[in-house]
Design a protein around this motif. Structure first.
Motif, mmCIF file in Angstrom:
data_model
loop_
_atom_site.group_PDB
_atom_site.id
_atom_site.type_symbol
_atom_site.label_atom_id
_atom_site.label_comp_id
_atom_site.label_asym_id
_atom_site.label_seq_id
_atom_site.Cartn_x
_atom_site.Cartn_y
_atom_site.Cartn_z
ATOM 1 N N ALA A 203 0.826 -1.208 0.000
ATOM 2 C CA ALA A 203 0.000 0.000 0.000
ATOM 3 C C ALA A 203 0.864 1.263 0.000
ATOM 4 O O ALA A 203 0.548 2.245 -0.696
ATOM 5 N N ILE A 204 1.957 1.255 0.746
ATOM 6 C CA ILE A 204 2.851 2.418 0.769
ATOM 7 C C ILE A 204 3.466 2.651 -0.604
ATOM 8 O O ILE A 204 3.697 3.805 -1.017
ATOM 9 N N ALA A 205 3.717 1.583 -1.325
ATOM 10 C CA ALA A 205 4.300 1.726 -2.657
ATOM 11 C C ALA A 205 3.402 2.509 -3.603
ATOM 12 O O ALA A 205 3.886 3.100 -4.584
ATOM 13 N N ALA A 208 4.370 6.165 -4.175
ATOM 14 C CA ALA A 208 5.664 6.494 -4.776
ATOM 15 C C ALA A 208 5.534 7.638 -5.778
ATOM 16 O O ALA A 208 6.455 8.456 -5.920
ATOM 17 N N GLY A 209 4.442 7.723 -6.485
ATOM 18 C CA GLY A 209 4.278 8.782 -7.481
ATOM 19 C C GLY A 209 4.194 10.172 -6.890
ATOM 20 O O GLY A 209 4.361 11.161 -7.611
ATOM 21 N N TRP A 210 3.950 10.293 -5.604
ATOM 22 C CA TRP A 210 3.859 11.602 -4.962
ATOM 23 C C TRP A 210 5.226 12.106 -4.475
ATOM 24 O O TRP A 210 5.345 13.261 -4.053
ATOM 25 N N LEU A 211 6.234 11.264 -4.505
ATOM 26 C CA LEU A 211 7.552 11.650 -4.014
ATOM 27 C C LEU A 211 8.325 12.437 -5.077
ATOM 28 O O LEU A 211 8.083 12.272 -6.287
ATOM 29 N N ARG A 222 11.942 5.440 -6.945
ATOM 30 C CA ARG A 222 12.284 4.417 -7.931
ATOM 31 C C ARG A 222 12.301 3.010 -7.330
ATOM 32 O O ARG A 222 12.052 2.028 -8.045
ATOM 33 N N ALA A 223 12.577 2.908 -6.017
ATOM 34 C CA ALA A 223 12.681 1.578 -5.411
ATOM 35 C C ALA A 223 11.331 1.028 -4.955
ATOM 36 O O ALA A 223 11.143 -0.192 -4.900
ATOM 37 N N LEU A 224 10.417 1.900 -4.625
ATOM 38 C CA LEU A 224 9.155 1.432 -4.059
ATOM 39 C C LEU A 224 8.309 0.586 -5.012
ATOM 40 O O LEU A 224 7.732 -0.433 -4.578
ATOM 41 N N PRO A 225 8.160 0.932 -6.281
ATOM 42 C CA PRO A 225 7.293 0.106 -7.133
ATOM 43 C C PRO A 225 7.694 -1.361 -7.215
ATOM 44 O O PRO A 225 6.831 -2.244 -7.010
#
Length: 406
Positions: A203-205, A208-211, A222-225
């Motif tokens: 869910a946290i991943a 990632a687009g908001w970072l 880049r690492a979260l997805p």
């Protein structure tokens, strides 16, 4: 012996003959002993409880009443060597069940509504994670996002309900000190421990687009997805166990209508989990991406309806708690809502409004089904008839088969 005083045997024989002439039905071999000792002309055989059944904190009283010869089989009230000829012997039949002062045999579960809610949220978390994995593997970001976020919210709510029932958060931690495969509660604790962090990372991943794109946060972006994809698949792999272990947990208790339904409860809970996950997808995703959710809805509804029908018809006397009162109303509402949700999902494939209606109906059906199963088991524990009558039936079946009963 004085000639003015006839022997006792002669007196007794004369008295016996006179009583037989007046009322032969009252004369038994057991009554002869009483009459010889100075008894009255009426024979009363007191009721004698032959057995008692102990369960939980209370006892079930077993009482019996005298029956004429031929009505029931039982222990003879008289002694050997009764008089020859006519006259019926009174027998004490096998004990009949009556509740001991109307009290239950088993101690009813102390669980309250929060455990029923825990059953629902656990299934919702499992179904949503499967929905998210389907959206991830088929390239449907709306399904993936809705499934992951709902899964994290549902498993968090499950933890709250479980800790609320345990009383102290430390008790959940203490259960992780051992791993006992034969205990559904221990296994379920470890399932939640594995599922929760995986669902949280997935869910946290989605954030990632908001970072920002640069710096340390850019590296996290880049690492979260890929980490989220792996975590989402791990959560989906654990989801079937999370969806069904609560059914095993209920069936592992002494509650009659739960214990006897051990083959059906995991099926019902698995179908309910799939249907609730499908409801999330139908609510959140546009019709173009809701294909996996519709298929999940059909599969989950089939399993849920089949299992619910079985527990309401297969268990004999123990099916009554699922058909009467509040449990019966909830399960009937669950069936109607499930059928309406599936019909809306299939007939309104191009309508966002029909999809939202179908999703809400499936979620409500899952709530009704879980609460109906929960309250049905509680009702069976409170009525001693559902404990003792099936036990008696099993004992009689063993007797007819020639088995030994200990």
């Amino acid at each position: 012996m004085s000639p003015h005083h006839p022997e006792v045997g002669d007196l007794f024989r004369r008295f016996r003959e006179r009583l037989a002439a007046e009322s032969p039905d009252r004369l038994t071999s057991a009554g002869s002993d009483r009459l010889a000792a100075g008894g009255t002309d009426r024979l009363d055989v007191p009721a004698r409880p032959e057995a008692s059944v102990r369960g939980g904190a209370t006892d079930a009283g077993l009482t019996s009443r005298p029956q004429r010869n031929g009505e029931h089989t039982g222990r003879r009230a008289g002694r050997r060597g009764g008089r020859r000829g006519g006259g019926e012997e009174l027998r004490v039949p096998e004990a009949e069940f009556t509740s001991y002062y109307g009290r239950p045999v088993l101690k009813a579960p102390v669980w309250k509504w929060d455990i029923a809610a825990y059953l629902f949220t656990g299934g919702l978390a499992a179904g949503s994670s499967l929905l998210a994995a389907g959206g991830q593997l088929t390239g449907r970001p709306a399904l993936r996002r809705a499934g992951r976020v709902t899964s994290l919210a549902a498993v968090s709510a499950s933890a709250v309900f479980l800790i609320r029932d345990l009383g102290r958060p430390a008790r959940f931690h203490h259960m992780l000190r051992v791993a006992k495969p034969t205990s559904p509660m221990s296994v379920g604790t470890w399932i939640l421990t594995a599922f929760g962090p995986a669902a949280g990372v997935a869910a946290i991943a989605e954030a990632a687009g908001w970072l920002p794109r640069r710096g340390l946060l850019g590296l996290a972006r880049r690492a979260l997805p890929p980490v989220g994809h792996a975590a989402g698949l791990l959560a989906a792999g654990t989801a079937p166990a999370l969806a069904t272990y609560t059914g095993v947990l209920l069936a592992d208790t002494a509650v009659p209508s739960w214990h006897e339904a051990y083959p059906e409860l995991p099926v019902i809970f698995a179908g309910s989990a799939l249907a609730s996950g499908a409801g999330v997808g139908l609510l959140a995703a546009p019709p173009a991406e809701a294909g996996p959710a519709r298929r999940m809805a059909v599969a989950g509804a089939a399993m849920e309806l089949y299992g619910a029908h079985r527990v309401e018809t297969r268990l004999g006397l123990l099916s009554e708690p699922y058909r009467r009162g509040r449990p019966g109303q909830l399960l009937r509402a669950g069936r109607l809502l499930t059928a309406a949700g599936v019909a809306g999902a299939l007939l309104g494939r191009r309508s966002r409004v029909a999809g939202a209606f179908s999703g809400a109906a499936l979620l409500a059906a899952s709530v009704a089904t879980r609460f109906g199963i929960f309250y049905g088991g509680v009702a069976s524990a409170r009525d001693p008839r559902y404990t003792v009558v099936p036990q008696r039936a099993r004992v009689e079946a063993r007797r007819t088969e020639g088995g030994s009963v200990t």
